[in-house]
Enzyme design. Structure first.
Site, mmCIF file in Angstrom:
data_model
loop_
_atom_site.group_PDB
_atom_site.id
_atom_site.type_symbol
_atom_site.label_atom_id
_atom_site.label_comp_id
_atom_site.label_asym_id
_atom_site.label_seq_id
_atom_site.Cartn_x
_atom_site.Cartn_y
_atom_site.Cartn_z
ATOM 1 N N TRP A 92 39.677 35.549 34.159
ATOM 2 C CA TRP A 92 40.651 36.605 33.880
ATOM 3 C C TRP A 92 41.577 36.129 32.791
ATOM 4 C CZ3 TRP A 92 43.584 40.086 37.724
ATOM 5 C CH2 TRP A 92 42.689 40.837 38.478
ATOM 6 N N ASP A 116 41.642 40.943 44.953
ATOM 7 C CA ASP A 116 40.485 40.764 44.048
ATOM 8 C C ASP A 116 40.857 39.880 42.871
ATOM 9 O OD1 ASP A 116 42.321 42.432 42.914
ATOM 10 O OD2 ASP A 116 40.912 44.026 42.382
ATOM 11 N N GLU A 117 41.343 38.684 43.174
ATOM 12 C CA GLU A 117 41.776 37.817 42.082
ATOM 13 C C GLU A 117 41.444 36.357 42.391
ATOM 14 O OE1 GLU A 117 45.529 38.895 40.469
ATOM 15 O OE2 GLU A 117 45.418 37.393 38.892
ATOM 16 N N ASP A 154 51.191 29.697 36.404
ATOM 17 C CA ASP A 154 51.818 29.442 37.701
ATOM 18 C C ASP A 154 51.896 27.944 38.003
ATOM 19 O OD1 ASP A 154 51.738 32.163 37.875
ATOM 20 O OD2 ASP A 154 50.290 32.259 39.522
ATOM 21 N N GLU A 169 54.707 37.184 45.928
ATOM 22 C CA GLU A 169 54.557 37.166 44.474
ATOM 23 C C GLU A 169 55.771 37.783 43.782
ATOM 24 O OE1 GLU A 169 51.325 39.675 43.202
ATOM 25 O OE2 GLU A 169 51.094 38.584 41.317
HETATM 26 C C1 BGC Z 1 48.562 36.469 38.891
HETATM 27 C C2 BGC Z 1 49.789 35.655 38.646
HETATM 28 C C3 BGC Z 1 49.847 35.279 37.213
HETATM 29 C C4 BGC Z 1 49.809 36.532 36.408
HETATM 30 C C5 BGC Z 1 49.891 36.296 34.949
HETATM 31 C C6 BGC Z 1 48.680 37.714 38.061
HETATM 32 O O1 BGC Z 1 47.650 38.586 38.272
HETATM 33 O O2 BGC Z 1 48.440 36.765 40.226
HETATM 34 O O3 BGC Z 1 49.899 34.624 39.534
HETATM 35 O O4 BGC Z 1 51.014 34.571 36.928
HETATM 36 O O5 BGC Z 1 48.745 37.351 36.725
HETATM 37 O O6 BGC Z 1 49.621 37.456 34.287
#
Ligand code: BGC
Length: 905
Positions: free
Chosen positions: A528, A476-477, A484, A754
């Site tokens: 986000w 859910d992102e 990144d 990840e």
């Molecule tokens: C993302 C990452 C990101 C990170 C930073 C995560 O939820 O998947 O790729 O670097 O949040 O807080």
């Protein structure tokens, strides 16, 4: 002779729908001779190919322009909406011979001004109970059509249809943006879809990232007789209703109830039953379930309508499952053998109303069923309700083939439930769905583990391009995280043609920037994370710079210069004595033993790499990048000022974070030292000591393993290589024990994780996350040795500098650059090294041939013509050799293909 090829407009071959007033035209060069350069070019543009053929370019003729430029903005008279421009180019070589003109190609303008839009946003207020909306409108054609264009914006996603056919091979159109700032429309050539008589124009619109389906559509038809008509979506013949897509959500999946299909809804019925009120009543069994209404004019999303400037998303490949298992009766799991992004196509036959459920996942439970825990709240489930037979409700219907339209998943496994009978191996196939950026690189070497990591990197990057560079395609992102991209950008540029895709994303970052403070956001489009973004969000500056470096393209840095500057100024406003101390993520998600227990993510904040060290270093990097861009753009004052700011930060950084006792920065861990070196923050006198500390940490304290997070993992390989420790970098890159890419592979990874840990439960552990794919560019740069020259961007000058690292006996790569393919391939046979290099016409390369491992004299041979003993040599055939820092023999070569052989003398 030099001849241009690969003609592009705005980096696209023959694009339809350009809305910049001065589209940039570019080409590559081909030559049958070595070392050719373009001395001059001539571009001609006309309103038809015939006029060009008759040498009558009435729009624009540059005549002969003395210039080596291969990217030139159109500078003829202003272009109007919908105008098609044909163009061709020829070039002169260094001897002043002109080649012939190319075959003509074209570009076509979209709708250039808001005044060209006469349609309205239509829909159903508040949506229709979460269902996709179906729009239709009859169009009668009573004279020959010359050309027809549909200009379509539909949010969140739409599918355009004409006469029962899907128009184009795009899926998940349009690309996502901040819809209150920019909304993409797409231009379609629908001429071949129209026919004489009754036509039906239609669209299905789902929720996508927007939330409430709405449509804006204009159809322009030009007839052979010189007349034209505009069909707008608010005119009274439009109808809206619902259909078989009863639910669609990017995260949760799609539910398609085939019983609600209304065959012919988007076609004009030729034979209509006598009782039919409208064409839609033609098949009473089905059509009666749809209530067609007049669409409402609804609130516009607010953003400007902009021609979609990047590759559309397409189904680019199909994967057949490698394995089928049945963990429990009636639960069948298909394994594609590869973690992908996209969806499954289902083939099924059964009774009306039966339901097949497809659950998507990256991993399995020990019992073989899918484990969706790491998808967090995303259901990632598609449901198909069978049409069956409507003449015999108890009997099976025909084979039904279905795939969703308005969702996508990140998955390797598909769990099929409720399938009537025993699903065979062909019941589902995987469909790979991504922004269709072209593959740009190829890499291979003698170490199969490295090849497997390279493939894993390629798949990770490939499956995380969905009009934004996503962090992951499954949970859910699926956000464009700026942190990144600081690490991943270069890898993406070596593997794919990112010219359009990245330019689009920088505009997304700009859209989300606060005009008052200059603060940008952690994700773009902003969904986000925080505003102000973590200071590590250098990708806002890095990507425009890299677009210039890789493609020689300054448009992105020029277009967003004020925004880039405002972000650096924002960081300055946060700094005290040049130190920026706020930090949220820092060098995020290092091995869990390096992380702070219970920190953000699932313990993903580093315990050993101070946030303020990373934030301050990125502040310096950002100021430096801005200064470099200012220089390129001719903003001398800014170039000077920001270089000064960067120098002050560097001094403050060293004073604050360097510990002469330890001989390192911060906590003296790998991240702190690799970062300081990469960011050029280490004064010359301390360099050797810091490098020593770094090597000591890797070899003596961590047995050749890294301890870095998402950002410094890139830097550690680069600085070790550049400081003469390529073998240490190679050791890190080829580990198979934790933490390493080899460790991921040994646990079945087919895309990069990840986290360095093997985790499958709930929480932050995506199995397809490109931030650690950053190693991918190191393969091209360090092992195969393809490097650009920052001073001659767009591969005007190329540095071929391979490293014979570790156990490697061979490495080769090809990169499709804006000037054409660059390749470098070396092979070691005993003490004899053969290096083959191909350089595109118009470029120059400095080729560095590695010295033999034993300190023996050697000779370098180039073809049959040049023989030198080691040491400086004379220029022969345009080739010069010189001893280079005790490491290589370097040659300068022009375009062409060269083979160097190094033998012990
Ligand atoms: C993302 C990452 C990101 C990170 C930073 C995560 O939820 O998947 O790729 O670097 O949040 O807080």
């Amino acid at each position: 002779m030099l001849t241009p090829s690969h003609l592009r407009c705005e980096h696209a071959p023959a694009p339809l729908g350009i809305d910049g007033p001065r589209p940039r035209l570019s080409w590559q060069l081909n030559s049958d001779l070595r070392a050719q350069t373009q001395r001059a070019y001539q571009i001609q543009a006309a309103s038809s190919a015939e006029l060009l053929a008759q040498d009558a370019p009435e729009l624009w003729d540059t005549a002969m322009v003395t210039s080596s430029a291969q990217l030139v903005p159109y500078a003829g008279p202003d272009l109007h909406s919908g105008q098609r421009v044909w163009w061709r180019v020829r070039v002169w070589d260094g001897q002043d011979h002109s080649g012939p003109f190319t075959e003509p190609t074209w570009f076509e303008m979209g709708l250039l001004s808001p005044g060209d839009w006469h349609a309205a946003w239509i829909g159903w207020p508040g949506g229709w109970n979460g269902r996709a909306l179906y729009f239709r409108r009859p169009v009668v054609i009573d004279k020959p059509v010359k050309r027809a264009r549909a200009y379509v914006a539909g949010l969140g996603y739409y599918e355009l249809r004409l006469n029962g056919r899907k128009v184009s091979d795009h899926v998940l159109d349009p690309g996502t943006t901040s819809y209150d700032k920019r909304v993409f429309y797409v231009t379609y050539d629908v001429t071949p879809y129209l026919h004489d008589g009754a036509n039906v124009l239609a669209a299905i619109v789902g929720h996508g990232w927007y939330g409430t389906p709405k449509l804006m559509l204009q159809l322009h038809i030009d007839f052979e007789d010189g007349t034209s008509v505009r069909i707008l979506d608010q005119d009274p013949t439009w109808q809206v209703g619902t259909g078989p897509i009863v639910q669609d959500s990017i995260f949760d999946g799609e539910h398609y109830d085939a019983r609600l299909e209304c065959p012919g809804w988007d076609e004009a019925q030729v034979q209509r039953p006598a009782h039919a009120q409208s064409s839609l009543d033609a098949e009473p069994n089905r059509a009666t379930t749809v209530t067609w209404m007049r669409p409402h004019i609804v609130d516009p999303p607010g953003g400007r309508l902009v021609a979609q400037p990047l590759e559309p998303i397409r189904v680019v490949d199909t994967l057949s499952p490698e394995r089928v298992t049945e963990p429990r009766p009636g639960i069948v799991v298909y394994d594609l053998g590869q973690n992908i992004a996209g969806w499954a196509q289902l083939r099924v036959r059964g009774r009306r109303g039966q339901q097949v459920v497809l659950r998507f996942a990256e991993s399995l439970y020990p019992d073989g069923s899918v484990n969706q825990e790491n998808l967090r709240s995303a259901d990632a489930t598609d449901t198909y309700t069978l049409r069956g037979s409507d003449t015999d409700p108890a009997g099976d219907g025909d084979v039904e083939i279905w795939e969703p339209r308005f969702t996508y998943h990140g998955f390797r496994y598909i769990q099929v439930e409720g399938y009537p009978g025993a699903p065979g191996p062909g019941a589902v196939i995987g469909r790979l769905v991504r922004s269709d950026t072209a593959s740009a690189g190829k890499f291979t070497c003698s170490n199969e583990l490295v090849n497997r990591i390279h493939r894993m990197v390629w798949w990770t990057e490939a499956t995380n391009q969905h009009s934004i560079p996503t962090d992951c395609p499954q949970r859910d992102e699926r956000m464009g995280w700026l942190n990144d991209l600081g690490a991943r950008t270069e890898e993406a540029l070596y593997n794919f043609d990112m010219a359009r895709f990245f330019a689009k994303w920088v505009a997304d970052i700009h859209d989300a920037q606060d005009p008052a403070t200059g603060a940008i956001t952690d994700t773009a489009p902003y969904r986000w994370g925080s505003r102000p973004a973590d200071p590590v969000s250098v990708s806002y500056l890095l990507i425009p710079w890299m677009l210039y470096q890789h493609y020689g393209d300054t448009a992105t840095m020029a277009a967003h210069y004020d925004g880039l500057k405002a972000w650096v100024d924002f960081l300055t406003s946060q700094a005290r004595d040049h130190i920026v101390s706020y930090s949220y993520y820092g060098d995020w998600a290092p091995p869990v033993g390096e992380s702070r227990d219970g920190s953000a993510g699932t313990s993903a904040v580093s315990r050993n790499t101070p946030g303020e060290l990373i934030s301050t270093g990125y502040y310096c990097y950002s100021a430096r990048l801005l200064s470099q861009m200012a220089e390129v753009l001719g903003r001398k004052d800014d170039a000077h000022n920001y270089a000064g700011i960067a120098a002050d930060i560097a001094t403050a950084y060293h004073t604050r974070f360097y510990d002469p006792q330890m001989g390192g920065y911060g906590t003296n861990n790998q991240a702190c030292n690799a970062f300081s070196l990469y960011m050029n923050l280490v004064p010359a006198p301390q360099k050797a000591r810091v490098i020593e500390s770094l090597v000591h940490d890797v070899l003596d304290l961590h047995d050749g393993h890294l301890t870095t997070g998402n950002l410094c993992t890139k830097y550690i390989l680069e600085v070790l290589t550049d400081s003469g420790h390529v073998d240490v970098a190679y050791q890190i890159a080829t580990q198979e024990t934790y933490p390493s890419w080899g460790y991921m592979l040994s646990h079945g990874a087919t895309t990069v994780w990840e986290r360095w840990e093997h985790a499958t439960g709930s929480g932050m552990n995506s199995h397809n996350h490109p931030m650690y794919a950053s190693v991918g560019s190191w393969f091209y740069k360090a092992l195969a040795g393809i490097n650009l020259d920052p001073a001659k961007p767009g591969f005007g000058v190329i540095h071929i500098r391979p490293h014979i690292a570790g156990d490697l006996t061979h490495a080769s790569a090809t990169l499709q650059t804006v000037r054409g393919p660059v390749s470098s391939a070396w092979r070691l046979d005993g003490e004899t090294l053969t290096l083959e290099v191909a350089i595109p016409a118009g470029s120059i390369a400095h080729v560095s041939v590695p010295k033999p491992s034993v300190a023996a004299p050697c000779r370098i041979l180039e073809g049959d013509t040049v023989v030198w003993n080691s040491g400086p040599g004379p220029a022969v055939d345009g080739i010069t050799a010189a001893e280079d820092a005790g490491y290589t023999i370097a040659f300068t070569v022009g375009s062409g293909t060269y083979t160097f052989t190094r033998e012990s003398a």
